[in-house]
Design a protein around this motif. Structure first.
Motif, PDB file in Angstrom:
ATOM      1  N   GLN A 291     -10.839  34.965  44.653  1.00 51.09           N
ATOM      2  CA  GLN A 291     -11.378  33.884  43.815  1.00 51.09           C
ATOM      3  C   GLN A 291     -12.177  34.380  42.620  1.00 51.09           C
ATOM      4  O   GLN A 291     -12.254  33.702  41.603  1.00 51.09           O
ATOM      5  N   LYS A 292     -12.774  35.567  42.731  1.00 51.20           N
ATOM      6  CA  LYS A 292     -13.677  36.054  41.695  1.00 51.20           C
ATOM      7  C   LYS A 292     -13.201  37.389  41.114  1.00 51.20           C
ATOM      8  O   LYS A 292     -12.714  38.260  41.842  1.00 51.20           O
ATOM      9  N   SER A 293     -13.392  37.554  39.819  1.00 55.80           N
ATOM     10  CA  SER A 293     -13.080  38.824  39.154  1.00 55.80           C
ATOM     11  C   SER A 293     -14.362  39.620  38.938  1.00 55.80           C
ATOM     12  O   SER A 293     -15.461  39.047  38.892  1.00 55.80           O
ATOM     13  N   GLY A 294     -14.217  40.932  38.766  1.00 57.64           N
ATOM     14  CA  GLY A 294     -15.356  41.757  38.430  1.00 57.64           C
ATOM     15  C   GLY A 294     -15.660  41.683  36.941  1.00 57.64           C
ATOM     16  O   GLY A 294     -14.852  41.182  36.150  1.00 57.64           O
ATOM     17  N   THR A 295     -16.808  42.185  36.571  1.00 62.66           N
ATOM     18  CA  THR A 295     -17.204  42.148  35.157  1.00 62.66           C
ATOM     19  C   THR A 295     -17.072  43.494  34.465  1.00 62.66           C
ATOM     20  O   THR A 295     -17.097  43.574  33.238  1.00 62.66           O
ATOM     21  N   LYS A 296     -16.962  44.572  35.253  1.00 58.85           N
ATOM     22  CA  LYS A 296     -16.810  45.896  34.649  1.00 58.85           C
ATOM     23  C   LYS A 296     -16.102  46.814  35.642  1.00 58.85           C
ATOM     24  O   LYS A 296     -16.141  46.599  36.862  1.00 58.85           O
ATOM     25  N   ASP A 297     -15.442  47.852  35.107  1.00 61.77           N
ATOM     26  CA  ASP A 297     -14.740  48.786  35.964  1.00 61.77           C
ATOM     27  C   ASP A 297     -15.726  49.537  36.841  1.00 61.77           C
ATOM     28  O   ASP A 297     -16.782  49.990  36.388  1.00 61.77           O
ATOM     29  N   GLY A 298     -15.380  49.641  38.136  1.00 54.94           N
ATOM     30  CA  GLY A 298     -16.239  50.360  39.068  1.00 54.94           C
ATOM     31  C   GLY A 298     -17.293  49.496  39.711  1.00 54.94           C
ATOM     32  O   GLY A 298     -18.055  49.980  40.555  1.00 54.94           O
ATOM     33  N   GLN A 299     -17.368  48.214  39.320  1.00 59.49           N
ATOM     34  CA  GLN A 299     -18.340  47.312  39.956  1.00 59.49           C
ATOM     35  C   GLN A 299     -18.067  47.253  41.448  1.00 59.49           C
ATOM     36  O   GLN A 299     -16.929  47.125  41.881  1.00 59.49           O
TER      37      GLN A 299
ATOM     38  N   ALA B 157     -16.622  47.699  51.487  1.00 64.22           N
ATOM     39  CA  ALA B 157     -16.953  47.856  50.075  1.00 64.22           C
ATOM     40  C   ALA B 157     -15.670  47.823  49.248  1.00 64.22           C
ATOM     41  O   ALA B 157     -14.636  48.364  49.665  1.00 64.22           O
ATOM     42  N   HIS B 158     -15.754  47.207  48.058  1.00 61.05           N
ATOM     43  CA  HIS B 158     -14.600  47.079  47.168  1.00 61.05           C
ATOM     44  C   HIS B 158     -15.069  47.343  45.741  1.00 61.05           C
ATOM     45  O   HIS B 158     -16.185  46.970  45.364  1.00 61.05           O
ATOM     46  N   THR B 159     -14.231  47.996  44.949  1.00 63.01           N
ATOM     47  CA  THR B 159     -14.569  48.213  43.541  1.00 63.01           C
ATOM     48  C   THR B 159     -13.561  47.500  42.649  1.00 63.01           C
ATOM     49  O   THR B 159     -12.379  47.369  43.007  1.00 63.01           O
ATOM     50  N   TRP B 160     -14.026  47.062  41.490  1.00 63.27           N
ATOM     51  CA  TRP B 160     -13.174  46.322  40.568  1.00 63.27           C
ATOM     52  C   TRP B 160     -12.452  47.273  39.629  1.00 63.27           C
ATOM     53  O   TRP B 160     -13.056  48.174  39.044  1.00 63.27           O
ATOM     54  N   SER B 161     -11.129  47.116  39.527  1.00 68.36           N
ATOM     55  CA  SER B 161     -10.321  47.882  38.588  1.00 68.36           C
ATOM     56  C   SER B 161      -9.985  47.001  37.399  1.00 68.36           C
ATOM     57  O   SER B 161      -9.286  45.981  37.552  1.00 68.36           O
ATOM     58  N   MET B 162     -10.482  47.372  36.214  1.00 65.95           N
ATOM     59  CA  MET B 162     -10.199  46.594  35.017  1.00 65.95           C
ATOM     60  C   MET B 162      -8.715  46.682  34.649  1.00 65.95           C
ATOM     61  O   MET B 162      -8.136  45.717  34.139  1.00 65.95           O
TER      62      MET B 162
ATOM     63  N   SER C  79      -5.959  47.125  36.667  1.00 63.76           N
ATOM     64  CA  SER C  79      -5.068  46.340  37.519  1.00 63.76           C
ATOM     65  C   SER C  79      -5.604  44.947  37.811  1.00 63.76           C
ATOM     66  O   SER C  79      -4.919  44.142  38.458  1.00 63.76           O
ATOM     67  N   ARG C  80      -6.833  44.669  37.343  1.00 67.80           N
ATOM     68  CA  ARG C  80      -7.461  43.359  37.538  1.00 67.80           C
ATOM     69  C   ARG C  80      -7.473  42.962  39.008  1.00 67.80           C
ATOM     70  O   ARG C  80      -7.086  41.860  39.396  1.00 67.80           O
ATOM     71  N   GLU C  81      -7.951  43.877  39.854  1.00 73.62           N
ATOM     72  CA  GLU C  81      -8.024  43.578  41.288  1.00 73.62           C
ATOM     73  C   GLU C  81      -9.160  44.348  41.925  1.00 73.62           C
ATOM     74  O   GLU C  81      -9.652  45.344  41.380  1.00 73.62           O
ATOM     75  N   TRP C  82      -9.578  43.862  43.106  1.00 68.83           N
ATOM     76  CA  TRP C  82     -10.576  44.554  43.912  1.00 68.83           C
ATOM     77  C   TRP C  82      -9.868  45.562  44.804  1.00 68.83           C
ATOM     78  O   TRP C  82      -8.873  45.224  45.461  1.00 68.83           O
ATOM     79  N   ILE C  83     -10.382  46.770  44.846  1.00 65.89           N
ATOM     80  CA  ILE C  83      -9.769  47.836  45.655  1.00 65.89           C
ATOM     81  C   ILE C  83     -10.728  48.221  46.766  1.00 65.89           C
ATOM     82  O   ILE C  83     -11.904  48.532  46.514  1.00 65.89           O
TER      83      ILE C  83
END
Length: 789
Positions: free
Chosen positions: A348-356, A369-374, A376-380
């Motif tokens: 439902q939610k996107s991250g705001t910066k890479d590595g968040q 724990a998950h990090t945001w990839s700018m 691929s626009r997904e949580w990893i």
């Protein structure tokens, strides 16, 4: 620009990979705490496949590495490496590890932790814990200038151009020198220990000329005139290494498990590793690929090029190991589980910066724990948060913060002790460095404080009562991969805190040492996988039946909950594991041997069970586990098992009764493991010999005639092991065993040590080597000499 993806995982080192270099698309160098430098050559592609050879094998940890490009005198270039033994070695990469180095650079008084080269200027610059940097002329190989004035360890050095050197120091200051040793400028913008430096390309959009990184997790961009022009924020812990890409981008690595790629002022990619510390990162200037070295002992190559990406299997394995990583709770701070979002947040939610980083409460209550990839626009998914490993499970408050431990350290008689706070997720060397700086102590105490932290937070010690479970160190499963000082092998020998009072006596050793730590879930899972492979390959007669497999898995559960003595299945289970350890294919025996090792310390059933009409040791020896061709890991775990048998009376009696058969078998295994015996196996053998020495010299056994006989045989083996041994932990443990025999087993053994084996001359040889500089080794040698007098 495309994202970096894994290109290859290079496995072979036995301990943390502390430094890497990537001078050519087909060649990578790595240096490790296992005292080796390795050259990895690209042998086929696609997918990229590498093979390695050891180009240098030192006597202690190697922490720094640099490559000097080819010259007419050195057509293959030079690999420069340095570390704990204070010596910088210069060696042509084509030479074998046993060949003489091209040069040995002598001058530093402490650990060498940084190296860089200026090909244009014809020099090498080094940094050390001795608070100096040194400039060395290539070919001349003598120290040309000492760059003085640092008030702490020189953690990083940069050959900025042919006339300029930049250093970064534990005193938080960046210094700029010319090659005549003159200090040109100091920069005090850093808020913490400066750990890394990197020259920036002229095209960098900030206009900066070089970057620095420090323990506060910030990368700072400077002009050569000393102006701070920008800061890069994103890392969540110490930053250890910086490198620039031919694209003009910057790459960083650190203690937060990540490598980060920076385009201008923005982080454009975060690569999480299945390790605590990513110690080093380097870039190939021809291809733009990068290589990393980490605390999980793996060297990894990453690429943006589709034709150099790893096979699907390697890609999946890397993603899987990252996802399954265990993240210590302290590393992420206090978590209110009830306030965390559920898994639906990730969609439902996107991250705001890479590595968040985003923590998620899973449906089973665990925290991931998950990090945001700018890109691929997904949580990893990057791991699962686990509880504190502190033995008490309770926090101690100090100065408003919670810690696993707060130690009292006496540094001066008549004054109150200093407080040393520590969390188990911390890097012990960094905790020690902060303690020393906060209390304005000498950096000469760094090793001792770090070892003090390790011993008092993690394990039993030599010469002291056992205080809890002993860490397993460099295990063959690669599951316990946390960086710590010491040699990373089994339990560490205690070194004292930085106090002027006399070192406590170690001899005679009175406590048995055991090696108990393990990841039981990993071992049980591996055993089940190998059992399935046996069934599917048509070897069903060797495999365990479903009910037998259930018995073994149940044993693991009882071991984990320390309820084994209440279980009636121990006797049945150990016989099943014996089958795995002796009858399964050699390459599949590891989980059976590892579980037997753990059970040997937990129940007398291992020593007393009937194994097809044989006792455990007779069965092991007849299975050829110590014979050539040797499987080193199998042999090492078998020796650890023998050491663990001393935890029970039945086990002690069994080992001593078969001592005359065990000793030549282990000696043969050490010989079969190569011209330089495997260090894990050697340390395991030395641990076993300590336990034999403790048995022979305690409980009235020292009076028995057979004790003197066995003591003399063991004395002969120990003196032979010590001749030429280069591993510090193996030497120390062997000395403890030898010293215990000399100190407490009677005049006959003492006379043999003096007159037959010339132990004093052997001790003098060790003292004059680099090994003799270690305080603990120096102390134990003094005790043995005192016993011989």
């Amino acid at each position: 620009m495309p994202e970096f993806k894994i290109s290859a995982s290079l496995e072979g080192h036995g301990d943390d990979v502390r430094a890497v270099a990537f001078p050519h698309p087909n060649a990578i160098f790595s240096a490790s705490r296992d005292a080796t430098v390795r050259l990895w050559r690209l042998v086929s592609t696609p997918p990229p496949t590498y093979d390695y050879n050891i180009t240098s094998h030192g006597t202690a940890f190697i922490n720094a590495l640099a490559y000097y490009p080819p010259t007419p005198d050195f057509p293959d270039g030079l690999v420069l490496s340095g570390g704990q033994d204070t010596i910088i070695e210069a060696r042509q990469p084509g030479k074998a590890a046993d060949d003489n180095a091209d040069a040995m650079l002598l001058g530093h008084a402490h650990n060498v932790c940084a190296l860089d080269v200026s090909h244009e200027g014809g020099w090498v610059v080094s940094g050390s814990w001795d608070s100096t940097a040194r400039l060395w002329r290539v070919g001349k190989w003598e120290c040309d200038h000492v760059l003085d004035g640092h008030q702490g360890s020189v953690w990083t050095v940069l050959a900025y151009d042919k006339d300029t050197i930049i250093t970064g120091c534990a005193d938080k200051i960046i210094r700029i020198f010319n090659t005549s040793g003159k200090l040109l400028k100091t920069i005090k913008d850093s808020q913490d220990v400066v750990r890394a430096l990197c020259k920036l390309p002229p095209s960098h959009p900030s206009g900066a000329h070089f970057a620095s990184a420090s323990n506060d997790g910030v990368i700072r961009l400077h002009t050569i005139q000393g102006q701070l022009v920008g800061e890069l924020h994103g890392h969540e812990s110490f930053i250890y290494s910086l490198a620039s890409l031919p694209s003009g981008e910057l790459v960083s690595s650190g203690e937060d498990r990540t490598v980060r790629v920076w385009n201008g002022m923005q982080c454009v990619q975060t690569i999480t590793h299945p390790a605590i510390s990513v110690w080093s990162v380097a870039a190939c200037q021809e291809t733009g690929d990068i290589v990393t070295g980490a605390s999980d002992r793996v060297t990894r190559v990453f690429t943006r090029s589709e034709d150099r990406i790893a096979s699907a299997e390697v890609l999946q394995q890397f993603e899987k190991t990252v996802k399954e990583s265990a993240i210590p709770e302290q590393q992420v701070g206090k978590i209110n589980k009830e306030q965390l979002p559920g898994v639906e947040f990730l969609k439902q939610k996107s991250g705001t910066k890479d590595g968040q980083v985003q923590m998620i409460r899973e449906t089973d209550g665990s925290i991931t724990a998950h990090t945001w990839s700018m890109a691929s626009r997904e949580w990893i998914a990057v791991g699962t948060v686990v509880d504190s490993a502190a033995s008490s499970g309770r926090k101690i408050e100090y100065l408003g913060q919670d810690y696993d431990y707060v130690f009292d350290v006496d540094v001066e008689d008549g004054k109150p002790p200093l407080k040393l706070p520590y969390n188990v997720s911390q890097n012990p060397y960094e905790a020690a460095t902060k303690f020393i700086q906060d209390n304005e102590l000498s950096m000469n105490y760094l090793d001792q404080v770090a070892q003090f932290i390790v011993q008092n937070s993690q394990g039993a010690s030599l010469g002291q009562p056992s205080q809890g479970p002993t860490p397993a160190g460099a295990d063959p499963w690669g599951t316990e991969r946390r960086y710590r000082p010491g040699d990373g092998q089994e339990s560490q020998a205690t070194q004292p805190p930085p106090a002027p009072e006399p070192r406590p006596k170690v001899l005679p050793q009175k406590q048995y040492l055991s090696i108990k730590s393990a990841n039981l879930k990993v071992i049980a899972k591996k055993l089940q996988e190998l059992n399935e492979q046996l069934v599917s390959s048509g070897s069903k007669e060797l495999s365990l039946s479903p009910s037998e497999l259930e018995t073994v898995v149940s044993l693991c559960t009882h071991l984990e909950s320390s309820s084994l003595n209440e279980s009636p299945i121990a006797g049945t289970g150990v016989v099943l594991l014996y089958k795995v350890a002796t009858l399964w294919p050699t390459s599949s025996r590891l989980p059976g041997l590892d579980l037997l090792r753990l059970l040997a310390a937990a129940t007398p059933a291992v020593a007393s069970a009937d194994y097809d009409g044989k006792d455990l040791i007779t069965g092991l020896l007849s299975s050829g586990i110590f014979n050539s061709p040797l499987n080193v890991n199998n042999a090492m775990l078998s020796v650890r098992m023998l050491a663990n048998l001393f935890e029970t009376e039945a086990g002690r009696n069994l080992v001593i009764s078969r001592f005359d058969d065990i000793l030549p078998a282990i000696k043969s295994a050490l010989s079969a493991s190569g011209s330089t015996p495997n260090r894990n196996l050697t340390i395991a053998a030395a641990t076993l010999y300590i336990n034999v020495a403790v048995y022979l010299t305690s409980g009235g056994n020292e009076a028995a005639p057979e004790s003197s006989e066995k003591g003399l045989v063991l004395l002969a083996e120990l003196t032979q092991m010590l001749q030429g041994e280069k591993d510090s932990e193996a030497v120390y443990r062997s000395l403890v065993a030898l010293g215990t025999l000399v100190k407490a087993l009677g005049e006959e053994v003492k006379a043999a040590a003096k007159e037959v084996y010339d132990v004093e001359a052997l001790l003098n040889t060790i003292s004059s080597s680099g090994l003799g500089k270690e305080p603990r080794t120096k102390g134990i040698i003094g005790e043995i000499k005192e016993s011989l007098s």
